[in-house]
Design a protein around this motif. Structure first.
Motif, PDB file in Angstrom:
ATOM      1  N   ASN A 362       6.117 -10.198  17.714  1.00 49.55           N
ATOM      2  CA  ASN A 362       6.192 -11.401  16.888  1.00 49.55           C
ATOM      3  C   ASN A 362       7.517 -12.137  17.114  1.00 49.55           C
ATOM      4  OD1 ASN A 362       8.149 -10.031  15.408  1.00 49.55           O
ATOM      5  ND2 ASN A 362       6.842  -9.648  13.648  1.00 49.55           N
ATOM      6  N   ALA A 363       7.712 -13.224  16.377  1.00 49.99           N
ATOM      7  CA  ALA A 363       8.903 -14.067  16.555  1.00 49.99           C
ATOM      8  C   ALA A 363      10.198 -13.328  16.236  1.00 49.99           C
ATOM      9  CB  ALA A 363       8.779 -15.310  15.671  1.00 49.99           C
ATOM     10  N   LYS A 364      10.117 -12.260  15.439  1.00 43.98           N
ATOM     11  CA  LYS A 364      11.299 -11.469  15.097  1.00 43.98           C
ATOM     12  C   LYS A 364      11.564 -10.363  16.111  1.00 43.98           C
ATOM     13  CE  LYS A 364      10.779 -12.183  10.105  1.00 43.98           C
ATOM     14  NZ  LYS A 364      10.613 -11.497   8.786  1.00 43.98           N
ATOM     15  N   GLY A 365      10.732 -10.295  17.151  1.00 41.18           N
ATOM     16  CA  GLY A 365      10.896  -9.241  18.151  1.00 41.18           C
ATOM     17  C   GLY A 365      10.305  -7.918  17.737  1.00 41.18           C
ATOM     18  N   GLN A 366       9.474  -7.921  16.693  1.00 43.64           N
ATOM     19  CA  GLN A 366       8.852  -6.684  16.212  1.00 43.64           C
ATOM     20  C   GLN A 366       7.503  -6.476  16.886  1.00 43.64           C
ATOM     21  OE1 GLN A 366       8.846  -8.111  12.136  1.00 43.64           O
ATOM     22  NE2 GLN A 366      10.282  -6.480  11.524  1.00 43.64           N
ATOM     23  N   LEU A 367       7.179  -5.214  17.148  1.00 44.87           N
ATOM     24  CA  LEU A 367       5.873  -4.871  17.695  1.00 44.87           C
ATOM     25  C   LEU A 367       4.871  -4.853  16.547  1.00 44.87           C
ATOM     26  CD1 LEU A 367       4.696  -4.104  20.486  1.00 44.87           C
ATOM     27  CD2 LEU A 367       4.924  -1.704  19.823  1.00 44.87           C
ATOM     28  N   VAL A 368       3.850  -5.701  16.633  1.00 46.78           N
ATOM     29  CA  VAL A 368       2.845  -5.800  15.570  1.00 46.78           C
ATOM     30  C   VAL A 368       1.463  -5.575  16.175  1.00 46.78           C
ATOM     31  CG1 VAL A 368       4.228  -7.364  14.158  1.00 46.78           C
ATOM     32  CG2 VAL A 368       2.665  -8.310  15.877  1.00 46.78           C
ATOM     33  N   VAL A 369       0.516  -5.233  15.315  1.00 45.30           N
ATOM     34  CA  VAL A 369      -0.834  -4.954  15.797  1.00 45.30           C
ATOM     35  C   VAL A 369      -1.854  -5.484  14.801  1.00 45.30           C
ATOM     36  CG1 VAL A 369      -0.921  -2.633  14.738  1.00 45.30           C
ATOM     37  CG2 VAL A 369      -2.354  -3.155  16.733  1.00 45.30           C
ATOM     38  N   SER A 370      -2.928  -6.066  15.327  1.00 50.91           N
ATOM     39  CA  SER A 370      -3.989  -6.622  14.483  1.00 50.91           C
ATOM     40  C   SER A 370      -5.331  -6.086  14.938  1.00 50.91           C
ATOM     41  CB  SER A 370      -3.982  -8.154  14.547  1.00 50.91           C
ATOM     42  OG  SER A 370      -4.132  -8.607  15.880  1.00 50.91           O
ATOM     43  N   THR A 371      -6.228  -5.866  13.996  1.00 47.77           N
ATOM     44  CA  THR A 371      -7.545  -5.319  14.305  1.00 47.77           C
ATOM     45  C   THR A 371      -8.417  -6.357  15.005  1.00 47.77           C
ATOM     46  OG1 THR A 371      -9.543  -4.335  13.342  1.00 47.77           O
ATOM     47  CG2 THR A 371      -8.383  -5.971  12.019  1.00 47.77           C
ATOM     48  N   THR A 372      -9.390  -5.885  15.774  1.00 47.06           N
ATOM     49  CA  THR A 372     -10.360  -6.788  16.399  1.00 47.06           C
ATOM     50  C   THR A 372     -11.541  -7.067  15.477  1.00 47.06           C
ATOM     51  OG1 THR A 372     -11.416  -4.892  17.471  1.00 47.06           O
ATOM     52  CG2 THR A 372      -9.777  -6.111  18.749  1.00 47.06           C
ATOM     53  N   GLY A 373     -11.519  -6.515  14.285  1.00 46.93           N
ATOM     54  CA  GLY A 373     -12.608  -6.767  13.342  1.00 46.93           C
ATOM     55  C   GLY A 373     -13.474  -5.539  13.140  1.00 46.93           C
ATOM     56  N   SER A 374     -14.774  -5.729  13.143  1.00 46.19           N
ATOM     57  CA  SER A 374     -15.712  -4.639  12.889  1.00 46.19           C
ATOM     58  C   SER A 374     -15.465  -3.459  13.822  1.00 46.19           C
ATOM     59  CB  SER A 374     -17.156  -5.135  13.057  1.00 46.19           C
ATOM     60  OG  SER A 374     -18.068  -4.067  12.902  1.00 46.19           O
ATOM     61  N   GLN A 375     -15.402  -2.261  13.239  1.00 46.31           N
ATOM     62  CA  GLN A 375     -15.082  -1.057  14.003  1.00 46.31           C
ATOM     63  C   GLN A 375     -16.289  -0.134  14.164  1.00 46.31           C
ATOM     64  OE1 GLN A 375     -11.851  -0.357  15.401  1.00 46.31           O
ATOM     65  NE2 GLN A 375     -11.711  -2.543  14.942  1.00 46.31           N
ATOM     66  N   GLY A 376     -17.491  -0.672  14.034  1.00 45.25           N
ATOM     67  CA  GLY A 376     -18.685   0.143  14.208  1.00 45.25           C
ATOM     68  C   GLY A 376     -18.778   0.735  15.608  1.00 45.25           C
ATOM     69  N   SER A 377     -19.329   1.940  15.708  1.00 46.47           N
ATOM     70  CA  SER A 377     -19.383   2.634  17.000  1.00 46.47           C
ATOM     71  C   SER A 377     -20.362   1.993  17.975  1.00 46.47           C
ATOM     72  CB  SER A 377     -19.760   4.104  16.789  1.00 46.47           C
ATOM     73  OG  SER A 377     -21.014   4.211  16.128  1.00 46.47           O
ATOM     74  N   GLY A 378     -21.163   1.046  17.481  1.00 50.41           N
ATOM     75  CA  GLY A 378     -22.067   0.330  18.374  1.00 50.41           C
ATOM     76  C   GLY A 378     -21.584  -1.067  18.713  1.00 50.41           C
ATOM     77  N   VAL A 379     -20.403  -1.440  18.195  1.00 48.77           N
ATOM     78  CA  VAL A 379     -19.873  -2.793  18.407  1.00 48.77           C
ATOM     79  C   VAL A 379     -18.927  -2.772  19.598  1.00 48.77           C
ATOM     80  CG1 VAL A 379     -18.668  -4.746  17.340  1.00 48.77           C
ATOM     81  CG2 VAL A 379     -20.063  -3.219  15.932  1.00 48.77           C
ATOM     82  N   PHE A 380     -19.480  -2.967  20.800  1.00 45.42           N
ATOM     83  CA  PHE A 380     -18.634  -2.829  21.986  1.00 45.42           C
ATOM     84  C   PHE A 380     -17.729  -4.033  22.187  1.00 45.42           C
ATOM     85  CE2 PHE A 380     -17.346  -1.910  26.302  1.00 45.42           C
ATOM     86  CZ  PHE A 380     -17.236  -0.530  26.260  1.00 45.42           C
ATOM     87  N   SER A 381     -18.030  -5.146  21.533  1.00 45.55           N
ATOM     88  CA  SER A 381     -17.116  -6.294  21.629  1.00 45.55           C
ATOM     89  C   SER A 381     -15.741  -5.929  21.098  1.00 45.55           C
ATOM     90  CB  SER A 381     -17.681  -7.497  20.865  1.00 45.55           C
ATOM     91  OG  SER A 381     -17.871  -7.186  19.502  1.00 45.55           O
ATOM     92  N   SER A 382     -15.659  -4.940  20.200  1.00 43.41           N
ATOM     93  CA  SER A 382     -14.367  -4.502  19.678  1.00 43.41           C
ATOM     94  C   SER A 382     -13.514  -3.884  20.771  1.00 43.41           C
ATOM     95  CB  SER A 382     -14.564  -3.489  18.535  1.00 43.41           C
ATOM     96  OG  SER A 382     -15.131  -2.276  19.011  1.00 43.41           O
TER      97      SER A 382
END
Length: 415
Positions: A362-382
């Motif tokens: 981020n702008a402060k130089g911190q390592l950040v992480v965001s989810t891709t959304g739905s975490q279902g085991s059949g959701v390969f777009s994740s």
């Protein structure tokens, strides 16, 4: 909730330990030309047959001299030396360097006898053969010493190292034309199920396209293994038995996806139990709880879950490290970092959770992480939209925005 409270679920670390202890290197050593060895594992240490560099040489275009001749040179008291010759790469100056003399020298050229220092050409004034210096250089300045990089007999790369594009020129600089490596691991991939259809075929009600085989083979192609694609095998006991027997004869590893859930009626399980020693495990990870591992007469077997993300996670986290051992590669632990969660993450205690996400700075130089959304085991777009796993510990619950989490960036196999 501790791991022992997870009612029969095997922690990931324990599963990895069991897998690693159950296999050994099965690949024979072969000799390959260096130009064909990229991606292979070294079967022997590589030791340097020469000193690198093999002679003292110049690191700059300039003038080679004896530093003692310029000990009193300053801007107010410049000293001049007579240029008596030249040294080029491949065409060295012959003879010793007399007192109060210097030679013109090019980058990589051999240092003449009695010369110990090089002054770059931008720091002198040249008037014909008279070269004037306005300062005393440091002793051995701009000189690459013999054996400064590698000494003769020094181990350069160890057995088990996977050769990268960085290693090939290093070995070439030693004059080594052929090296001993382990042959490619042979991996058979089987899909089974009446509901599976090949790409391009029309789907009937209840049918799905066989995507798992494509994801498995795509990842395996990054491993420098020989893939044997058995395609789709229908739910027919004789056909499945014949396919597994054939795969076992041809490959070091047999991989299937689906049909490993406890209580599931599936011919794959029946054939595996008939032909080999197979254990059906319930893992304390999410996604990917059902997993099968065992030994067939001539090969090792991995049974991955049927859900696409579960299949990829168990392949990546369990099967790939085990196959690396079988291929003679030195094991390397996954690289993980701490990052700040920018989203609230849902998690129930009891299983290690591999959530798909994207990390950035981020702008402060911190390592950040965001989810891709739905975490279902059949959701390969994740998987497709992510660049890392958020690895949530087995005992951990929900994560709030701003909490620190562990991330595992995808390595070259997945990225």
């Amino acid at each position: 909730m501790g791991c022992c409270d997870a009612k029969g679920l095997m922690p990931l670390e324990q599963a990895l330990t069991k897998l690693q202890s159950a296999v050994t290197n099965v690949c024979e050593a072969i000799s390959l030309p260096l130009s064909q060895a990229l991606g292979f594992a070294l079967a022997q240490d590589i030791q340097s047959p020469i000193n690198v560099p093999s002679f003292n040489n110049s690191a700059m275009d300039g003038y080679a001299l004896n530093q003692a001749d310029l000990l009193d040179a300053t801007a107010s008291n410049p000293l001049s030396l007579k240029m008596i010759g030249k040294s080029f790469a491949g065409a060295p100056y012959s003879g010793e360097l007399p007192t109060a003399c210097c030679i013109r020298i090019m980058t990589g050229a051999v240092m003449p006898n009695c010369a110990d220092t090089v002054v770059m050409q931008e720091r002198v004034q040249a008037t014909g053969e008279l070269i004037t210096f306005t300062q005393t250089p440091k002793l051995a300045d701009n000189v690459r010493l013999a054996a400064e990089d590698l000494q003769q007999g020094q181990t350069v790369l160890k057995a088990g190292h996977k050769l990268t594009p960085r290693d090939i020129p290093l070995i070439a600089s030693l004059g080594i034309a052929e090296i001993s490596v382990f042959r490619k691991l042979k991996v058979a991939v089987i899909s089974s199920g009446d509901e599976l259809k090949n790409l391009g075929e029309a789907l009937s009600e209840g049918d799905i396209y066989d995507s798992n085989r494509y994801s498995i083979i795509a990842l395996l192609s990054r491993l420098n293994v020989e893939v044997i694609d058995f395609g789709i095998i229908k739910d027919d006991l004789p056909l499945i038995r014949a396919a597994v027997k054939s795969a076992d004869k041809q490959a070091d590893v047999v991989i299937t996806s689906g049909g490993v859930s406890v209580g599931e009626a599936d011919y794959i399980k029946e054939v595996l139990t008939e032909l080999g020693e197979i254990g059906f495990w319930k893992l304390a990870i999410k996604p990917g709880k059902p997993f099968a591992f065992g030994k067939l007469p001539n090969s090792i077997f991995f049974g991955l879950p049927g859900n696409p993300v579960s299949a990829m996670v168990t392949l990546y986290q369990l099967a790939v490290p085990t196959m690396a051992t079988m291929a003679g590669l030195n094991a390397k632990p996954a690289i993980r970092f701490n990052a700040i969660a920018t989203d609230k993450l849902r998690k129930s205690a009891g299983r290690t959770d591999f959530q798909r996400a994207n990390y950035s700075v981020n702008a402060k130089g911190q390592l950040v992480v965001s989810t891709t959304g739905s975490q279902g085991s059949g959701v390969f777009s994740s998987m497709s939209q992510s660049n890392c796993f958020i690895v949530l510990e087995q005992d951990r619950g929900n994560v709030e925005v701003g909490e620190t989490v562990t991330i595992e960036p995808y390595n070259a196999l997945m990225d």
